[in-house]
Design a protein around this motif. Sequence first.
Motif, PDB file in Angstrom:
ATOM      1  N   LEU A  10      14.459   2.817 -48.074  1.00 20.41           N
ATOM      2  CA  LEU A  10      14.627   1.714 -47.125  1.00 20.41           C
ATOM      3  C   LEU A  10      16.081   1.256 -47.082  1.00 20.41           C
ATOM      4  CD1 LEU A  10      13.341  -0.623 -45.318  1.00 20.41           C
ATOM      5  CD2 LEU A  10      13.371  -1.942 -47.443  1.00 20.41           C
ATOM      6  N   VAL A  11      16.681   1.020 -48.239  1.00 21.04           N
ATOM      7  CA  VAL A  11      18.054   0.512 -48.281  1.00 21.04           C
ATOM      8  C   VAL A  11      19.038   1.581 -47.808  1.00 21.04           C
ATOM      9  CG1 VAL A  11      19.846  -0.526 -49.732  1.00 21.04           C
ATOM     10  CG2 VAL A  11      17.453  -1.174 -50.069  1.00 21.04           C
ATOM     11  N   LEU A  12      18.828   2.839 -48.183  1.00 16.05           N
ATOM     12  CA  LEU A  12      19.690   3.921 -47.678  1.00 16.05           C
ATOM     13  C   LEU A  12      19.630   3.997 -46.151  1.00 16.05           C
ATOM     14  CD1 LEU A  12      19.087   6.817 -50.230  1.00 16.05           C
ATOM     15  CD2 LEU A  12      21.296   5.813 -49.640  1.00 16.05           C
ATOM     16  N   THR A  13      18.442   3.899 -45.599  1.00 16.26           N
ATOM     17  CA  THR A  13      18.285   3.941 -44.144  1.00 16.26           C
ATOM     18  C   THR A  13      18.929   2.719 -43.500  1.00 16.26           C
ATOM     19  OG1 THR A  13      16.241   5.208 -44.372  1.00 16.26           O
ATOM     20  CG2 THR A  13      16.605   4.097 -42.262  1.00 16.26           C
ATOM     21  N   ALA A  14      18.760   1.548 -44.104  1.00 12.54           N
ATOM     22  CA  ALA A  14      19.371   0.326 -43.574  1.00 12.54           C
ATOM     23  C   ALA A  14      20.891   0.443 -43.560  1.00 12.54           C
ATOM     24  CB  ALA A  14      18.930  -0.879 -44.401  1.00 12.54           C
ATOM     25  N   ALA A  27      19.220  -2.575 -36.978  1.00 11.87           N
ATOM     26  CA  ALA A  27      19.521  -3.142 -38.301  1.00 11.87           C
ATOM     27  C   ALA A  27      18.812  -4.479 -38.514  1.00 11.87           C
ATOM     28  CB  ALA A  27      21.029  -3.297 -38.480  1.00 11.87           C
ATOM     29  N   GLU A  28      18.602  -5.233 -37.442  1.00 10.67           N
ATOM     30  CA  GLU A  28      17.882  -6.508 -37.571  1.00 10.67           C
ATOM     31  C   GLU A  28      16.494  -6.315 -38.154  1.00 10.67           C
ATOM     32  OE1 GLU A  28      17.880  -8.533 -33.824  1.00 10.67           O
ATOM     33  OE2 GLU A  28      20.007  -9.069 -33.997  1.00 10.67           O
ATOM     34  N   GLU A  29      15.907  -5.147 -37.931  1.00  9.39           N
ATOM     35  CA  GLU A  29      14.574  -4.860 -38.471  1.00  9.39           C
ATOM     36  C   GLU A  29      14.605  -4.641 -39.982  1.00  9.39           C
ATOM     37  OE1 GLU A  29      11.818  -5.182 -36.628  1.00  9.39           O
ATOM     38  OE2 GLU A  29      13.233  -5.820 -35.083  1.00  9.39           O
ATOM     39  N   PHE A  30      15.767  -4.286 -40.524  1.00  4.33           N
ATOM     40  CA  PHE A  30      15.894  -4.020 -41.958  1.00  4.33           C
ATOM     41  C   PHE A  30      16.298  -5.255 -42.759  1.00  4.33           C
ATOM     42  CE2 PHE A  30      16.563   0.212 -40.130  1.00  4.33           C
ATOM     43  CZ  PHE A  30      15.669   0.945 -40.886  1.00  4.33           C
ATOM     44  N   TRP A  31      17.125  -6.122 -42.166  1.00  3.13           N
ATOM     45  CA  TRP A  31      17.635  -7.294 -42.877  1.00  3.13           C
ATOM     46  C   TRP A  31      16.814  -8.520 -42.519  1.00  3.13           C
ATOM     47  CZ3 TRP A  31      21.007  -3.286 -42.484  1.00  3.13           C
ATOM     48  CH2 TRP A  31      21.875  -3.075 -43.565  1.00  3.13           C
TER      49      TRP A  31
END
Length: 134
Positions: A10-14, A27-31
């Motif tokens: 998840l963090v690598l993809t973000a 990126a808003e979907e990850f943070w």
Amino acid sequence: MSTPEQNKELVLTAFDTLFGKRDYAAAEEFWSEDYLQHSRHIPPGREGLFNLVRALPAALRYDNQLAVAEGDYVMFYGRFSGTGETASVVADVVRVENGRLAEHWDVWEDEATRAESASGLPMFADHFPHGRAR
């Protein structure tokens, strides 16, 4: 609840979405909207981070060398380069909550040249970066 391996992915993809692709909507979907930032270099919150990245040159590049996860925490060791300044070697720690990046800490240092390295060894990977190996 996600596994440490899922959190690493998840963090690598973000990071790739924000720093590599510069896709702010994705990126808003990850943070998390309530993202907490504990960095000397980055303004508070998700928008502080996104605005900082928007202000950096398009050539910004993030290379990850190591990712370690335990529970909800992921630690990356990587290099940010392409800003027109000395590359930075960074240890990032991210806390994941409900499948989103919720909190961040970092340790940030300019990458040393061969001449600056007391050990004579590079700080990142197994070589000094091109153009910094004086």
